[in-house]
Design a protein around this motif. Structure first.
Motif, PDB file in Angstrom:
ATOM      1  N   SER A   7       0.847  -1.188   0.000  1.00  0.00           N
ATOM      2  CA  SER A   7       0.000   0.000   0.000  1.00  0.00           C
ATOM      3  C   SER A   7       0.886   1.242   0.000  1.00  0.00           C
ATOM      4  N   PRO A   8       0.453   2.318  -0.694  1.00  0.00           N
ATOM      5  CA  PRO A   8       1.256   3.546  -0.676  1.00  0.00           C
ATOM      6  C   PRO A   8       1.406   4.137   0.711  1.00  0.00           C
ATOM      7  N   TYR A   9       0.563   3.699   1.673  1.00  0.00           N
ATOM      8  CA  TYR A   9       0.669   4.218   3.022  1.00  0.00           C
ATOM      9  C   TYR A   9       1.016   3.128   4.021  1.00  0.00           C
ATOM     10  N   ASP A  10       1.651   2.052   3.545  1.00  0.00           N
ATOM     11  CA  ASP A  10       2.121   0.970   4.411  1.00  0.00           C
ATOM     12  C   ASP A  10       3.098   1.553   5.433  1.00  0.00           C
ATOM     13  N   VAL A  11       2.883   1.245   6.724  1.00  0.00           N
ATOM     14  CA  VAL A  11       3.727   1.817   7.770  1.00  0.00           C
ATOM     15  C   VAL A  11       5.164   1.317   7.682  1.00  0.00           C
ATOM     16  N   ARG A  12       5.405   0.241   6.906  1.00  0.00           N
ATOM     17  CA  ARG A  12       6.767  -0.266   6.779  1.00  0.00           C
ATOM     18  C   ARG A  12       7.612   0.586   5.841  1.00  0.00           C
ATOM     19  N   VAL A  13       6.964   1.419   5.041  1.00  0.00           N
ATOM     20  CA  VAL A  13       7.688   2.278   4.112  1.00  0.00           C
ATOM     21  C   VAL A  13       8.139   3.538   4.845  1.00  0.00           C
ATOM     22  N   ARG A  14       9.421   3.842   4.767  1.00  0.00           N
ATOM     23  CA  ARG A  14       9.946   4.998   5.487  1.00  0.00           C
ATOM     24  C   ARG A  14       9.423   6.299   4.878  1.00  0.00           C
ATOM     25  N   ARG A  15       8.924   7.167   5.714  1.00  0.00           N
ATOM     26  CA  ARG A  15       8.447   8.476   5.282  1.00  0.00           C
ATOM     27  C   ARG A  15       9.270   9.558   5.978  1.00  0.00           C
ATOM     28  N   ASP A  16       9.835  10.461   5.196  1.00  0.00           N
ATOM     29  CA  ASP A  16      10.614  11.526   5.812  1.00  0.00           C
ATOM     30  C   ASP A  16      10.254  12.902   5.265  1.00  0.00           C
ATOM     31  N   ARG A  17       9.161  12.965   4.504  1.00  0.00           N
ATOM     32  CA  ARG A  17       8.637  14.267   4.110  1.00  0.00           C
ATOM     33  C   ARG A  17       7.113  14.182   4.018  1.00  0.00           C
ATOM     34  N   LEU A  18       6.469  15.324   4.282  1.00  0.00           N
ATOM     35  CA  LEU A  18       5.022  15.363   4.394  1.00  0.00           C
ATOM     36  C   LEU A  18       4.448  16.405   3.439  1.00  0.00           C
ATOM     37  N   ILE A  19       3.506  15.950   2.611  1.00  0.00           N
ATOM     38  CA  ILE A  19       2.809  16.828   1.668  1.00  0.00           C
ATOM     39  C   ILE A  19       1.379  16.998   2.151  1.00  0.00           C
ATOM     40  N   LEU A  20       0.986  18.236   2.423  1.00  0.00           N
ATOM     41  CA  LEU A  20      -0.362  18.541   2.891  1.00  0.00           C
ATOM     42  C   LEU A  20      -1.090  19.390   1.852  1.00  0.00           C
ATOM     43  N   TRP A  21      -2.322  19.029   1.584  1.00  0.00           N
ATOM     44  CA  TRP A  21      -3.123  19.723   0.580  1.00  0.00           C
ATOM     45  C   TRP A  21      -4.322  20.409   1.231  1.00  0.00           C
ATOM     46  N   ASN A  22      -4.510  21.678   0.906  1.00  0.00           N
ATOM     47  CA  ASN A  22      -5.764  22.333   1.245  1.00  0.00           C
ATOM     48  C   ASN A  22      -6.866  21.766   0.346  1.00  0.00           C
ATOM     49  N   LEU A  23      -8.111  21.813   0.815  1.00  0.00           N
ATOM     50  CA  LEU A  23      -9.202  21.229   0.037  1.00  0.00           C
ATOM     51  C   LEU A  23      -9.895  22.249  -0.856  1.00  0.00           C
ATOM     52  N   ASP A  24     -10.755  23.069  -0.241  1.00  0.00           N
ATOM     53  CA  ASP A  24     -11.620  23.948  -1.019  1.00  0.00           C
ATOM     54  C   ASP A  24     -10.836  25.023  -1.757  1.00  0.00           C
ATOM     55  N   HIS A  25     -11.095  25.090  -3.050  1.00  0.00           N
ATOM     56  CA  HIS A  25     -10.473  26.038  -3.974  1.00  0.00           C
ATOM     57  C   HIS A  25      -9.024  25.694  -4.310  1.00  0.00           C
ATOM     58  N   THR A  26      -8.504  24.611  -3.732  1.00  0.00           N
ATOM     59  CA  THR A  26      -7.184  24.104  -4.126  1.00  0.00           C
ATOM     60  C   THR A  26      -7.354  22.796  -4.888  1.00  0.00           C
ATOM     61  N   LEU A  27      -7.973  21.806  -4.241  1.00  0.00           N
ATOM     62  CA  LEU A  27      -8.237  20.525  -4.905  1.00  0.00           C
ATOM     63  C   LEU A  27      -9.627  20.457  -5.509  1.00  0.00           C
ATOM     64  N   LEU A  28     -10.572  21.149  -4.912  1.00  0.00           N
ATOM     65  CA  LEU A  28     -11.964  20.965  -5.331  1.00  0.00           C
ATOM     66  C   LEU A  28     -12.792  22.214  -5.083  1.00  0.00           C
ATOM     67  N   ASP A  29     -13.970  22.220  -5.711  1.00  0.00           N
ATOM     68  CA  ASP A  29     -14.947  23.288  -5.494  1.00  0.00           C
ATOM     69  C   ASP A  29     -16.279  22.643  -5.136  1.00  0.00           C
ATOM     70  N   ALA A  30     -16.688  22.803  -3.888  1.00  0.00           N
ATOM     71  CA  ALA A  30     -17.967  22.282  -3.422  1.00  0.00           C
ATOM     72  C   ALA A  30     -18.819  23.417  -2.869  1.00  0.00           C
ATOM     73  N   GLY A  31     -18.669  24.593  -3.454  1.00  0.00           N
ATOM     74  CA  GLY A  31     -19.311  25.786  -2.922  1.00  0.00           C
ATOM     75  C   GLY A  31     -20.821  25.706  -2.854  1.00  0.00           C
ATOM     76  N   ARG A  32     -21.461  25.163  -3.897  1.00  0.00           N
ATOM     77  CA  ARG A  32     -22.923  25.096  -3.919  1.00  0.00           C
ATOM     78  C   ARG A  32     -23.452  24.217  -2.783  1.00  0.00           C
ATOM     79  N   VAL A  33     -22.846  23.059  -2.616  1.00  0.00           N
ATOM     80  CA  VAL A  33     -23.292  22.143  -1.568  1.00  0.00           C
ATOM     81  C   VAL A  33     -22.988  22.717  -0.191  1.00  0.00           C
TER      82      VAL A  33
END
Length: 249
Positions: A7-33
């Motif tokens: 899995s891309p998020y398997d805990v056995r895989v070493r992670r040493d950098r973190l990418i965080l994404w904002n949601l609204d108006h960055t990844l998606l637009d759910a304004g009407r809902v």
């Protein structure tokens, strides 16, 4: 020894950098809902119709809720926040089909998520001022959750501002993977100067994308480390993230 794919998020895989994404108006637009859900929650809490909703860009749920109450002439009390957030969660939950029908993934967002999760050592999640329950609904109904480890995300907190939730997400990710993630190996991709400021408070890096109300000039002026017009150029997005978070960056 055999075994299935990792899995891309398997805990056995070493992670040493973190990418965080904002949601609204960055990844998606759910304004009407979102507006519909806020109107329903407002009526459920106050017994009257919502006439005006507060601006949402770059803000946390509590800011939007309290300002919306004030804009509509409601004298706010401490219990309003808890009651409103519960009503908002319910209003979103019954609108899952509307999220699927009326919300949209912004150009290049899905491709950028998919490409960024392949970066060596990268853990990928979200940083949003939205409630965790509503964030999960938006991402799931638009098919974006498959690229993210939502268990380590940063969501609305009645106690901590966005900058602090970046640090919380970093700690959760490091604990999950038994590793260390440096402040400078954390990057937030977002569309508003308030998000840029949150990244600065957490000593994280920031890629600004001008897909919301802020211009490229405003994002640069706020101090974003890198600015893009949209997420449409996948190679440019990944190159910016990689450059900002790699050890020799």
């Amino acid at each position: 020894m055999g075994g299935g794919p990792v899995s891309p998020y398997d805990v056995r895989v070493r992670r040493d950098r973190l990418i965080l994404w904002n949601l609204d108006h960055t990844l998606l637009d759910a304004g009407r809902v979102t507006r519909e859900a806020y109107a329903e929650a407002f009526t459920a809490v106050t017994g009257r119709p919502m006439v005006r909703m507060a601006p949402t860009a770059g803000r946390t749920e509590s800011e939007i809720i309290f300002e919306t109450l004030a804009f509509n002439g409601v004298q706010t009390e401490d219990e309003h926040l808890e009651a409103f957030t519960r009503a908002l969660e319910t209003a979103f939950a019954v609108r899952r089909d509307k999220v699927r029908a009326h919300a949209r993934v912004l150009p290049g967002a899905a491709e950028a998520l998919q490409a960024a999760e392949r970066l060596p050592g990268a853990a990928q999640s979200v940083l949003t001022g939205s409630l965790e329950a509503t964030a999960r609904i938006k991402l799931a109904e638009l098919g974006l959750d498959r690229h993210l480890d939502l268990s380590v995300g940063g969501y609305f907190s009645p106690v901590y501002p966005k900058g602090a939730t970046i640090e919380t997400s970093r700690i959760k990710t490091a604990q999950k993977h038994g590793t260390t993630i440096a402040e400078g190996a954390t990057v937030l991709i977002a569309d508003h100067p308030l998000d840029v400021r949150a990244a600065q408070i957490a000593r994280a890096r920031c890629v600004g994308v001008a897909t919301g109300t802020a211009t490229e000039t405003e994002l640069r002026g706020a101090g974003a480390d890198f600015v893009l017009p949209t997420l449409a150029d996948t190679a440019a997005v990944v190159a910016a993230v990689d450059r900002l978070t790699r050890r020799d960056g």
